[in-house]
Design a protein around this motif. Sequence first.
Motif, mmCIF file in Angstrom:
data_model
loop_
_atom_site.group_PDB
_atom_site.id
_atom_site.type_symbol
_atom_site.label_atom_id
_atom_site.label_comp_id
_atom_site.label_asym_id
_atom_site.label_seq_id
_atom_site.Cartn_x
_atom_site.Cartn_y
_atom_site.Cartn_z
ATOM 1 N N TYR A 130 3.857 -0.396 19.003
ATOM 2 C CA TYR A 130 3.154 -0.951 18.014
ATOM 3 C C TYR A 130 3.929 -1.145 16.668
ATOM 4 N N LEU B 51 -0.309 -3.659 13.047
ATOM 5 C CA LEU B 51 -0.921 -2.926 11.976
ATOM 6 C C LEU B 51 -1.735 -4.036 11.177
ATOM 7 N N ASP C 232 -4.569 -5.250 13.056
ATOM 8 C CA ASP C 232 -5.751 -4.351 13.225
ATOM 9 C C ASP C 232 -6.534 -3.768 11.446
ATOM 10 N N LYS D 161 -6.079 -1.411 10.056
ATOM 11 C CA LYS D 161 -6.285 0.225 10.259
ATOM 12 C C LYS D 161 -6.085 0.758 11.514
ATOM 13 N N THR D 162 -5.479 1.987 11.614
ATOM 14 C CA THR D 162 -5.331 2.203 13.007
ATOM 15 C C THR D 162 -4.969 3.731 12.909
ATOM 16 N N TRP E 274 -3.205 6.762 13.940
ATOM 17 C CA TRP E 274 -1.824 7.089 14.477
ATOM 18 C C TRP E 274 -1.485 7.991 15.545
ATOM 19 N N ALA F 147 2.733 1.202 4.875
ATOM 20 C CA ALA F 147 1.302 1.358 4.917
ATOM 21 C C ALA F 147 0.732 2.581 4.263
ATOM 22 N N GLU G 280 -5.452 8.341 10.086
ATOM 23 C CA GLU G 280 -5.523 6.580 10.363
ATOM 24 C C GLU G 280 -4.389 6.222 9.213
ATOM 25 N N PHE H 133 -2.650 -0.883 6.836
ATOM 26 C CA PHE H 133 -1.877 -1.747 6.543
ATOM 27 C C PHE H 133 -1.841 -2.149 4.925
#
Length: 155
Positions: free
Chosen positions: A13, A18, A21, A23-24, A26, A67, A102, A105
């Motif tokens: 990843y 990021l 996306d 936002k992700t 973790w 991030a 979460e 980016f």
Amino acid sequence: MKYWLIKSESSCYSIDDLKHDKKTAWTGVRNFQARNFMRDEMNIGDLVLFYHSNGDKQNPTGVYGIAKVASKPIPDMTQFDRKDDHYDPKSQKDAPTWICVEMAFLEKFTHPVTLPEIKFDPKLEGMLVRTQGSRLSIQPVSEKHFRYIREQLSK
DNA sequence: GCCAACGTTGGC
DNA sequence: GCCAACGTTGGC
């Protein structure tokens, strides 16, 4: 406000993932110390150095961008997914073992700050990622070190 | 509670 | 791909 460093293999990843996306969650962290940082120490808005481990010539190991912590602690849902690599059969739904936050980016550096740069810069003495065998995938970073990397080394 | 065995991380 | 360093597991 706290500062952190999170590690990810870019093949797994990357910062570009990021960015795409935005936002992700973790997920996949299976180390208690790292989990405790997310569960107990992180706050929304904390800033995070995004580090690519296990680099190669094209993508050297180092910090690639920033991030931001974007949620309170939440259960890592991959622990309940039998098909996921991070499935944990011992974890209970009503008392999840693994907690994550979460990440959103924020920015990608115009040029990455590589591990050798970090290691040999006297201004970064004491940074955890410099210490031999530091396998911790989530690490606290001092404000001084964070700002120096963001404002000086990444330009 | 010790510690050997094991699996994983991650720099090189 | 190697392997040292490390975290976790499990037998005792």
